[in-house]
Design a protein around this motif. Structure first.
Motif: not given
Length: 85
Positions: A52-57, A79-83
């Motif tokens: 899981v990839k999380n980003t802020v902003g 603000n999130t990604a999951s393949p």
């Protein structure tokens, strides 16, 4: 004739047979040994991984490689990604 279920964890019955008759109709003949064989195979448990990839902003596209088959970039949305989802 059958093996009592459930089998111990990790084991599965892969075959069962008798040399005289069948499991449901075993044949016993005088002077002959009837052998019924049950074969069980151990299936090792497998693991899993969740990325899981999380980003802020904000959102973006982030290159990602692994040694377990995942090579596509992770693209965040909300603000999130999951393949896998």
């Amino acid at each position: 004739m059958s093996e009592t279920l459930p089998l111990p964890s990790g084991w599965t019955q892969t075959s069962a047979s008798c040399n005289n008759g069948t499991l449901t109709a075993v044949t016993v003949v005088a002077g002959v040994t009837t052998i019924c064989t049950f074969t069980n195979t151990y299936v090792a448990p497998t693991g899993s991984i969740q990325v899981v990839k999380n980003t802020v902003g904000g959102n973006g596209t982030f290159p990602f490689t692994s040694n377990f088959g995942l090579t596509s970039p992770l693209i965040t949305s909300g603000n999130t990604a999951s393949p896998d989802g």
